[in-house]
Design a protein around this motif. Sequence first.
Motif, PDB file in Angstrom:
ATOM      1  N   ASP A  94       0.855  -1.183   0.000  1.00  0.00           N
ATOM      2  CA  ASP A  94       0.000   0.000   0.000  1.00  0.00           C
ATOM      3  C   ASP A  94       0.897   1.240   0.000  1.00  0.00           C
ATOM      4  O   ASP A  94       1.624   1.480   0.965  1.00  0.00           O
ATOM      5  CB  ASP A  94      -0.883  -0.011   1.248  1.00  0.00           C
ATOM      6  CG  ASP A  94      -1.947   1.068   1.230  1.00  0.00           C
ATOM      7  OD1 ASP A  94      -1.772   2.064   0.492  1.00  0.00           O
ATOM      8  OD2 ASP A  94      -2.942   0.933   1.971  1.00  0.00           O
ATOM      9  N   PRO A  95       0.878   2.036  -1.072  1.00  0.00           N
ATOM     10  CA  PRO A  95       1.808   3.161  -1.162  1.00  0.00           C
ATOM     11  C   PRO A  95       1.438   4.356  -0.303  1.00  0.00           C
ATOM     12  O   PRO A  95       2.180   5.331  -0.239  1.00  0.00           O
ATOM     13  CB  PRO A  95       1.766   3.524  -2.648  1.00  0.00           C
ATOM     14  CG  PRO A  95       0.380   3.140  -3.074  1.00  0.00           C
ATOM     15  CD  PRO A  95       0.050   1.903  -2.283  1.00  0.00           C
ATOM     16  N   GLY A  96       0.292   4.294   0.369  1.00  0.00           N
ATOM     17  CA  GLY A  96      -0.119   5.416   1.206  1.00  0.00           C
ATOM     18  C   GLY A  96       0.785   5.603   2.409  1.00  0.00           C
ATOM     19  O   GLY A  96       1.642   4.776   2.724  1.00  0.00           O
ATOM     20  N   GLN A  97       0.573   6.693   3.104  1.00  0.00           N
ATOM     21  CA  GLN A  97       1.351   6.992   4.300  1.00  0.00           C
ATOM     22  C   GLN A  97       1.060   5.959   5.399  1.00  0.00           C
ATOM     23  O   GLN A  97      -0.047   5.424   5.497  1.00  0.00           O
ATOM     24  CB  GLN A  97       1.006   8.387   4.827  1.00  0.00           C
ATOM     25  CG  GLN A  97       1.438   9.528   3.916  1.00  0.00           C
ATOM     26  CD  GLN A  97       2.952   9.660   3.853  1.00  0.00           C
ATOM     27  OE1 GLN A  97       3.631   9.520   4.866  1.00  0.00           O
ATOM     28  NE2 GLN A  97       3.476   9.913   2.667  1.00  0.00           N
ATOM     29  N   ASP A  98       2.067   5.698   6.230  1.00  0.00           N
ATOM     30  CA  ASP A  98       1.834   4.847   7.385  1.00  0.00           C
ATOM     31  C   ASP A  98       0.734   5.464   8.241  1.00  0.00           C
ATOM     32  O   ASP A  98       0.755   6.680   8.490  1.00  0.00           O
ATOM     33  CB  ASP A  98       3.097   4.722   8.233  1.00  0.00           C
ATOM     34  CG  ASP A  98       4.197   3.939   7.534  1.00  0.00           C
ATOM     35  OD1 ASP A  98       3.980   3.509   6.388  1.00  0.00           O
ATOM     36  OD2 ASP A  98       5.266   3.762   8.145  1.00  0.00           O
ATOM     37  N   PRO A  99      -0.242   4.666   8.697  1.00  0.00           N
ATOM     38  CA  PRO A  99      -1.301   5.235   9.547  1.00  0.00           C
ATOM     39  C   PRO A  99      -0.734   5.705  10.877  1.00  0.00           C
ATOM     40  O   PRO A  99       0.194   5.097  11.414  1.00  0.00           O
ATOM     41  CB  PRO A  99      -2.264   4.053   9.734  1.00  0.00           C
ATOM     42  CG  PRO A  99      -1.434   2.842   9.506  1.00  0.00           C
ATOM     43  CD  PRO A  99      -0.408   3.220   8.488  1.00  0.00           C
ATOM     44  N   ASP A 100      -1.285   6.800  11.386  1.00  0.00           N
ATOM     45  CA  ASP A 100      -0.796   7.279  12.678  1.00  0.00           C
ATOM     46  C   ASP A 100      -1.526   6.547  13.802  1.00  0.00           C
ATOM     47  O   ASP A 100      -2.616   5.986  13.619  1.00  0.00           O
ATOM     48  CB  ASP A 100      -0.947   8.791  12.811  1.00  0.00           C
ATOM     49  CG  ASP A 100      -2.387   9.260  12.696  1.00  0.00           C
ATOM     50  OD1 ASP A 100      -3.287   8.612  13.273  1.00  0.00           O
ATOM     51  OD2 ASP A 100      -2.620  10.287  12.032  1.00  0.00           O
ATOM     52  N   PRO A 101      -0.946   6.515  15.008  1.00  0.00           N
ATOM     53  CA  PRO A 101      -1.576   5.800  16.126  1.00  0.00           C
ATOM     54  C   PRO A 101      -2.983   6.277  16.430  1.00  0.00           C
ATOM     55  O   PRO A 101      -3.840   5.482  16.828  1.00  0.00           O
ATOM     56  CB  PRO A 101      -0.614   6.077  17.286  1.00  0.00           C
ATOM     57  CG  PRO A 101       0.716   6.307  16.639  1.00  0.00           C
ATOM     58  CD  PRO A 101       0.395   7.025  15.353  1.00  0.00           C
ATOM     59  N   ALA A 102      -3.236   7.568  16.234  1.00  0.00           N
ATOM     60  CA  ALA A 102      -4.576   8.088  16.519  1.00  0.00           C
ATOM     61  C   ALA A 102      -5.622   7.464  15.602  1.00  0.00           C
ATOM     62  O   ALA A 102      -6.741   7.163  16.034  1.00  0.00           O
ATOM     63  CB  ALA A 102      -4.583   9.609  16.371  1.00  0.00           C
ATOM     64  N   GLY A 103      -5.269   7.241  14.343  1.00  0.00           N
ATOM     65  CA  GLY A 103      -6.195   6.603  13.425  1.00  0.00           C
ATOM     66  C   GLY A 103      -6.470   5.159  13.791  1.00  0.00           C
ATOM     67  O   GLY A 103      -7.604   4.677  13.706  1.00  0.00           O
ATOM     68  N   LEU A 104      -5.435   4.439  14.232  1.00  0.00           N
ATOM     69  CA  LEU A 104      -5.618   3.055  14.669  1.00  0.00           C
ATOM     70  C   LEU A 104      -6.447   2.995  15.943  1.00  0.00           C
ATOM     71  O   LEU A 104      -7.290   2.100  16.112  1.00  0.00           O
ATOM     72  CB  LEU A 104      -4.256   2.403  14.893  1.00  0.00           C
ATOM     73  CG  LEU A 104      -3.362   2.260  13.658  1.00  0.00           C
ATOM     74  CD1 LEU A 104      -2.017   1.656  14.048  1.00  0.00           C
ATOM     75  CD2 LEU A 104      -4.033   1.405  12.591  1.00  0.00           C
ATOM     76  N   GLU A 105      -6.239   3.950  16.838  1.00  0.00           N
ATOM     77  CA  GLU A 105      -7.039   3.988  18.069  1.00  0.00           C
ATOM     78  C   GLU A 105      -8.504   4.244  17.744  1.00  0.00           C
ATOM     79  O   GLU A 105      -9.404   3.609  18.327  1.00  0.00           O
ATOM     80  CB  GLU A 105      -6.506   5.070  19.011  1.00  0.00           C
ATOM     81  CG  GLU A 105      -7.264   5.140  20.328  1.00  0.00           C
ATOM     82  CD  GLU A 105      -6.726   6.218  21.264  1.00  0.00           C
ATOM     83  OE1 GLU A 105      -7.277   6.367  22.374  1.00  0.00           O
ATOM     84  OE2 GLU A 105      -5.746   6.901  20.890  1.00  0.00           O
ATOM     85  N   ALA A 106      -8.762   5.139  16.815  1.00  0.00           N
ATOM     86  CA  ALA A 106     -10.144   5.432  16.434  1.00  0.00           C
ATOM     87  C   ALA A 106     -10.824   4.200  15.856  1.00  0.00           C
ATOM     88  O   ALA A 106     -11.998   3.916  16.148  1.00  0.00           O
ATOM     89  CB  ALA A 106     -10.156   6.588  15.431  1.00  0.00           C
ATOM     90  N   ARG A 107     -10.104   3.427  15.037  1.00  0.00           N
ATOM     91  CA  ARG A 107     -10.663   2.213  14.458  1.00  0.00           C
ATOM     92  C   ARG A 107     -10.950   1.182  15.553  1.00  0.00           C
ATOM     93  O   ARG A 107     -11.966   0.487  15.524  1.00  0.00           O
ATOM     94  CB  ARG A 107      -9.702   1.640  13.418  1.00  0.00           C
ATOM     95  CG  ARG A 107     -10.295   0.533  12.556  1.00  0.00           C
ATOM     96  CD  ARG A 107      -9.374   0.171  11.402  1.00  0.00           C
ATOM     97  NE  ARG A 107      -9.210   1.299  10.494  1.00  0.00           N
ATOM     98  CZ  ARG A 107      -8.049   1.803  10.125  1.00  0.00           C
ATOM     99  NH1 ARG A 107      -6.921   1.286  10.578  1.00  0.00           N
ATOM    100  NH2 ARG A 107      -7.995   2.816   9.295  1.00  0.00           N
ATOM    101  N   SER A 108     -10.066   1.093  16.533  1.00  0.00           N
ATOM    102  CA  SER A 108     -10.264   0.165  17.650  1.00  0.00           C
ATOM    103  C   SER A 108     -11.476   0.561  18.490  1.00  0.00           C
ATOM    104  O   SER A 108     -12.291  -0.291  18.875  1.00  0.00           O
ATOM    105  CB  SER A 108      -9.005   0.142  18.530  1.00  0.00           C
ATOM    106  OG  SER A 108      -7.852  -0.158  17.789  1.00  0.00           O
ATOM    107  N   LEU A 109     -11.594   1.848  18.775  1.00  0.00           N
ATOM    108  CA  LEU A 109     -12.738   2.332  19.557  1.00  0.00           C
ATOM    109  C   LEU A 109     -14.045   2.114  18.815  1.00  0.00           C
ATOM    110  O   LEU A 109     -15.078   1.798  19.420  1.00  0.00           O
ATOM    111  CB  LEU A 109     -12.553   3.814  19.874  1.00  0.00           C
ATOM    112  CG  LEU A 109     -11.437   4.158  20.876  1.00  0.00           C
ATOM    113  CD1 LEU A 109     -11.181   5.662  20.892  1.00  0.00           C
ATOM    114  CD2 LEU A 109     -11.798   3.661  22.273  1.00  0.00           C
ATOM    115  N   GLU A 110     -14.020   2.271  17.524  1.00  0.00           N
ATOM    116  CA  GLU A 110     -15.205   2.035  16.694  1.00  0.00           C
ATOM    117  C   GLU A 110     -15.642   0.581  16.802  1.00  0.00           C
ATOM    118  O   GLU A 110     -16.844   0.285  16.942  1.00  0.00           O
ATOM    119  CB  GLU A 110     -14.872   2.396  15.250  1.00  0.00           C
ATOM    120  CG  GLU A 110     -16.047   2.330  14.295  1.00  0.00           C
ATOM    121  CD  GLU A 110     -15.642   2.684  12.871  1.00  0.00           C
ATOM    122  OE1 GLU A 110     -16.481   3.247  12.155  1.00  0.00           O
ATOM    123  OE2 GLU A 110     -14.494   2.391  12.477  1.00  0.00           O
ATOM    124  N   ALA A 111     -14.691  -0.350  16.770  1.00  0.00           N
ATOM    125  CA  ALA A 111     -15.026  -1.768  16.903  1.00  0.00           C
ATOM    126  C   ALA A 111     -15.582  -2.066  18.280  1.00  0.00           C
ATOM    127  O   ALA A 111     -16.587  -2.785  18.418  1.00  0.00           O
ATOM    128  CB  ALA A 111     -13.778  -2.614  16.636  1.00  0.00           C
TER     129      ALA A 111
END
Length: 449
Positions: A119-136
């Motif tokens: 995936d050539p996009g930027q590495d996801p930042d921790p805040a984005g991963l936390e948001a995805r976890s909280l959503e789940a």
Amino acid sequence: MNQSDLAPLTEALLTAAKTAGADAADALAVDGTAISIEVLNSALEKAERSEGIELGLRVLVGQRQACVSASDIEPSTISEMAGRAVAMARLAPEDPHIGLADADMLSDTRNGDALDLYDPGQDPDPAGLEARSLEAEAAAMAVDGISQVSTAGAGYSRRRIHLAASNGFAGGYARTDHSVYCVAITGEGTGMERDYFGDGRNHLGDLMDGAEVGRIAAERTVERAGARKPPTGAFPVLYDERISSALIGHLLAATNGTSIARGASWARDLLGEQVLPAHLSLIEEPHRPRTSGSRPFDAEGLPTRNRAIVENGVLTGWTLDLATGRKLGMPSTSSASRGTGGPPAPSVGNARLTAGDETRDDLLAQMGTGLLITSMIGSSINATTGDYSRGASGFWVENGEITYPVNECTVAGNLKDMLRSIVPANDARPHLSRVVPSLLVEGLTIAGA
């Protein structure tokens, strides 16, 4: 560090090995980054990040070999690695089967561009991963009957590798992995039951959103409320798609050349014999795009290709690297895999089992009364005889309908008989490395109440 930065490191390792007295060598450089986030009770519970470069060097001195690894890329470290490896190789026992590939055997493909693993996009930042976890987590807690979420998390990893050898091979590729998962609990005390769901993809755009993952995990969990032991006896068993690949995994392990060469496999006498129903094939697919087990070449620089491990029910061959193939008097199947700390060994990446024409519900109706397994724990597999026993949980089925959830039971049989009787459904998820549908197996022994 990008891919081109790894090539000078492997070349430096090969040069150092030759200077130290190696007759031949191969070198592996791996650059990796991994981020993992978990939440609990709507708050950050764990955050981990790792990154670094690992180097691996294998040297051959005559028919002796040794492997060393390091996580330091300084020239002095590379020189020290080579000297230590050569000294170790000179003390190692001789092995007539080791050796690099001949130059005319090497793959012409030297990168993974066609596989679209990165995936050539930027590495996801921790805040984005936390948001995805909280959503789940929030989606799971919103389902009636869920008492708590034990784990909700998201992760990301990026890995680049470069392989070079003194036979002239040099190539590398990169892979990214995005994931989100959730484990939910229903009930309290000794009446608690749990289940899970997760998704992992090479590209973020393909990943399921956290809310959907949390909802599915919760719905699976609520279905398990009030689980009890099933009756004891001989019944048909349906392995749900989420765990059916484990059954095929036992066949892949038994047909691995390492097990065959040691004589420690229940499949050792089955080459050319029927191991699956006659209409089923098991195909290795190393070039499937956007799939975690894909690879453009193997760990010895050989060209990978589709391969029928089982064709129309008949076992066609073993899974081999160069050394294991030489032991058995057969060519490599381009199945070598390795890390930085050891020599190559044979393994299967992607595999696909022929799908059936019926749905899982059709197979439930066909089985009548029996066990639908959705989770397995522990195992007792006799590698030599194929005798099979595993702890299981899932649902009891009567008259083709799910009647109640079950736990704390054991299913037992013999893998040779089990695999020859399987009936596949049509529900395999195509993006997984192991594409295996739900599998109906006749005549297993269930130990329950």
